[in-house]
Enzyme design. Structure first.
Site, PDB file in Angstrom:
ATOM      1  N   TYR A 169       1.071  -5.146   1.577  1.00 50.77           N
ATOM      2  CA  TYR A 169       0.926  -5.375   0.139  1.00 50.77           C
ATOM      3  C   TYR A 169       1.492  -4.171  -0.619  1.00 50.77           C
ATOM      4  O   TYR A 169       0.799  -3.466  -1.329  1.00 50.77           O
ATOM      5  CB  TYR A 169      -0.548  -5.607  -0.172  1.00 50.77           C
ATOM      6  CG  TYR A 169      -0.878  -6.048  -1.574  1.00 50.77           C
ATOM      7  CD1 TYR A 169      -0.048  -6.882  -2.300  1.00 50.77           C
ATOM      8  CD2 TYR A 169      -2.071  -5.640  -2.171  1.00 50.77           C
ATOM      9  CE1 TYR A 169      -0.381  -7.289  -3.580  1.00 50.77           C
ATOM     10  CE2 TYR A 169      -2.419  -6.043  -3.439  1.00 50.77           C
ATOM     11  CZ  TYR A 169      -1.569  -6.861  -4.150  1.00 50.77           C
ATOM     12  OH  TYR A 169      -1.908  -7.260  -5.426  1.00 50.77           O
ATOM     13  N   ILE A 207      -3.824   7.654   4.717  1.00 52.10           N
ATOM     14  CA  ILE A 207      -4.755   7.535   3.594  1.00 52.10           C
ATOM     15  C   ILE A 207      -4.477   6.200   2.911  1.00 52.10           C
ATOM     16  O   ILE A 207      -3.445   6.017   2.272  1.00 52.10           O
ATOM     17  CB  ILE A 207      -4.572   8.694   2.597  1.00 52.10           C
ATOM     18  CG1 ILE A 207      -4.702  10.041   3.298  1.00 52.10           C
ATOM     19  CG2 ILE A 207      -5.580   8.581   1.455  1.00 52.10           C
ATOM     20  CD1 ILE A 207      -4.383  11.229   2.403  1.00 52.10           C
ATOM     21  N   THR A 229      -9.821   3.515   4.898  1.00 55.11           N
ATOM     22  CA  THR A 229      -9.873   2.463   3.889  1.00 55.11           C
ATOM     23  C   THR A 229     -11.287   2.386   3.335  1.00 55.11           C
ATOM     24  O   THR A 229     -12.240   2.831   3.987  1.00 55.11           O
ATOM     25  CB  THR A 229      -9.458   1.097   4.465  1.00 55.11           C
ATOM     26  OG1 THR A 229      -9.490   0.115   3.418  1.00 55.11           O
ATOM     27  CG2 THR A 229     -10.402   0.646   5.572  1.00 55.11           C
ATOM     28  N   CYS A 396       4.622  -7.468 -13.326  1.00 60.67           N
ATOM     29  CA  CYS A 396       5.091  -6.342 -12.508  1.00 60.67           C
ATOM     30  C   CYS A 396       6.574  -6.461 -12.185  1.00 60.67           C
ATOM     31  O   CYS A 396       7.309  -5.463 -12.237  1.00 60.67           O
ATOM     32  CB  CYS A 396       4.279  -6.255 -11.225  1.00 60.67           C
ATOM     33  SG  CYS A 396       2.543  -5.828 -11.472  1.00 60.67           S
TER      34      CYS A 396
END
Length: 415
Positions: A169, A207, A229, A396
């Site tokens: 994603y 991260i 996460t 977006c």
């Protein structure tokens, strides 16, 4: 008042002859908004049909995208004028305006964002309320998990219905227009791992590990990986994939905040996670990298940034994305973030931007999302929810095509 403004007010029979006190009250503001767009928009054009049936064409002699819309209610322009992108979405959701294709419209406003200035940004009480709501969702340690859950814990069934098989994603990196999305996503992952010079036995911290793709690919290279996460849904999916890949001895996914870890790693990766941090926590995020990276170690980031000329206005005014999609989120001001990195002896090297790749990724996602709806894979979500996500994906895409936002990869070396 300009002659354009006079045409709008005095020629607007549907607007003024109905005797509406509200219409009379808002007419000057609507006129001012349209006039400001006309004066300040330098590229592209808008062909708008107004509620009285009149047609306004702004900027069509200029090069750039051509957007078309129909304003069905004057309240749409009032919402835009007072609540910015938040109000513009509300108006669209209420059917107060429509367009055959939203992407060129958002591209147009992205392309002209610097010259348009505060046109279309929330003002007065609307700005204060939007900003207050955003500040209340700040990514402090006690709040960050709830913010992440609000977006990522919509469910693995939801995301797997329209993401590609890598469950990635974030922006892909395309080699050609006909390339499958999965191939382009893996190219992005391996470009980051190449920056880190991953070797068998390297210890890697990720991260924001998402659904585990980068961690698994690093494990296949022989790295020992710890992924962080805050999403229970993502961890469950990643844990299953790690077992299926036979990498349980190489890859560990932890439900842990980045601010809590204090270990030594040869390399650190982070893909579009820093946008969930917020400006207040940029120093803590970079402290995490500096603290956990061994001297001479390498970190590779993929991040989304806002044009620096727009950032301060953006930071003062919670937008559509922050209000409806990513609570607590904020794009980077790259020069400021880079300066903070260098204060921590972290270099800033090999920056590569690829915003059009993100626009194409979003186009792929939107097509896949519509296909998932058509095949019944998203039946558990209502039509209003789908409208929100359609709008988000087009919003977006237009932003990246217009250039107000960018995506990039960069390497940081601890020296």
């Amino acid at each position: 008042m300009s002659t354009r403004g006079a045409h709008l007010v005095h020629g607007d029979r549907g607007f003024m002859t109905g005797g509406s006190l509200i219409a009379r009250a808002i007419a000057p503001g609507v006129d001012t908004l349209i006039d400001a767009v006309h004066r300040k928009m330098e590229r592209g054009g808008i062909d708008a049909t107004l509620p009285d049936g009149s047609r306004r064409r702004v900027g069509f002699h200029r090069p750039g995208p051509a957007a078309r819309l129909e304003v069905k209610s004057w309240m749409a322009l009032v919402r835009l004028g007072f609540s910015g992108s938040v109000g513009w979405y509300k108006a669209w959701d209420l059917g107060e305006w429509t367009s055959p294709d939203l992407v060129p419209l958002f591209e147009l406003f992205s392309l002209n964002a610097v010259t348009l200035g505060d046109v279309g940004r929330a003002k007065g009480p609307a700005r204060w309320l939007n900003s207050l709501a955003h500040r209340l969702r700040d990514n402090a340690p006690q709040r960050a998990k709830a913010n992440i859950a609000a977006h990522y814990d919509l469910g693995n069934d939801f995301y797997s219905a329209w993401l590609d098989t890598t469950m990635t994603y974030s922006s892909a990196r395309f080699a050609g227009t006909d390339e499958p999305l999965e191939t382009s996503q893996l190219r992005k992952v391996h470009a980051l791992l190449d920056r880190l010079e991953i070797k068998p036995g390297s210890r890697l911290l990720e991260i924001g590990s998402g659904w585990g793709t980068l961690a698994i690919e690093a494990g296949k290279r022989g790295a020992n990986v710890v992924g962080l996460t805050l999403s229970e849904e993502q961890k469950a999916w990643a844990d299953r994939r790690i077992v299926e890949a036979g990498l349980s001895d190489k890859v560990e996914i932890r439900l842990q905040d980045y601010r809590e870890i204090a270990e030594q790693f040869d390399a650190i990766a982070s893909v579009e996670m820093v946008e969930a941090v917020g400006q207040r926590w940029w120093p803590a995020y970079l402290d995490c990298i500096a603290r956990n990276l061994r001297p001479g170690g390498r970190a590779a980031l993929q991040f989304i940034s806002m044009d620096g000329r727009l950032f301060d206005r953006y930071a003062r005014n919670a937008d559509f994305i922050q209000t409806y999609i990513f609570p607590g989120g904020q794009l980077l001001n790259e020069p400021r973030f880079e300066a903070l990195a260098q204060e921590r002896a972290l270099s800033w090297e090999g920056r590569e931007g690829f915003r059009i790749d993100y626009a194409e990724t979003l186009k792929h996602w939107r097509e896949r999302y519509e296909a998932a709806i058509a095949t019944g894979r998203l039946n558990g979500f209502g039509e209003q929810f789908h409208r929100l996500w359609r709008y988000y994906l087009m919003y977006c895409e237009g932003g990246f095509r217009g250039g107000a936002i960018d995506v990039a990869q960069v390497t940081m070396v601890k020296g």
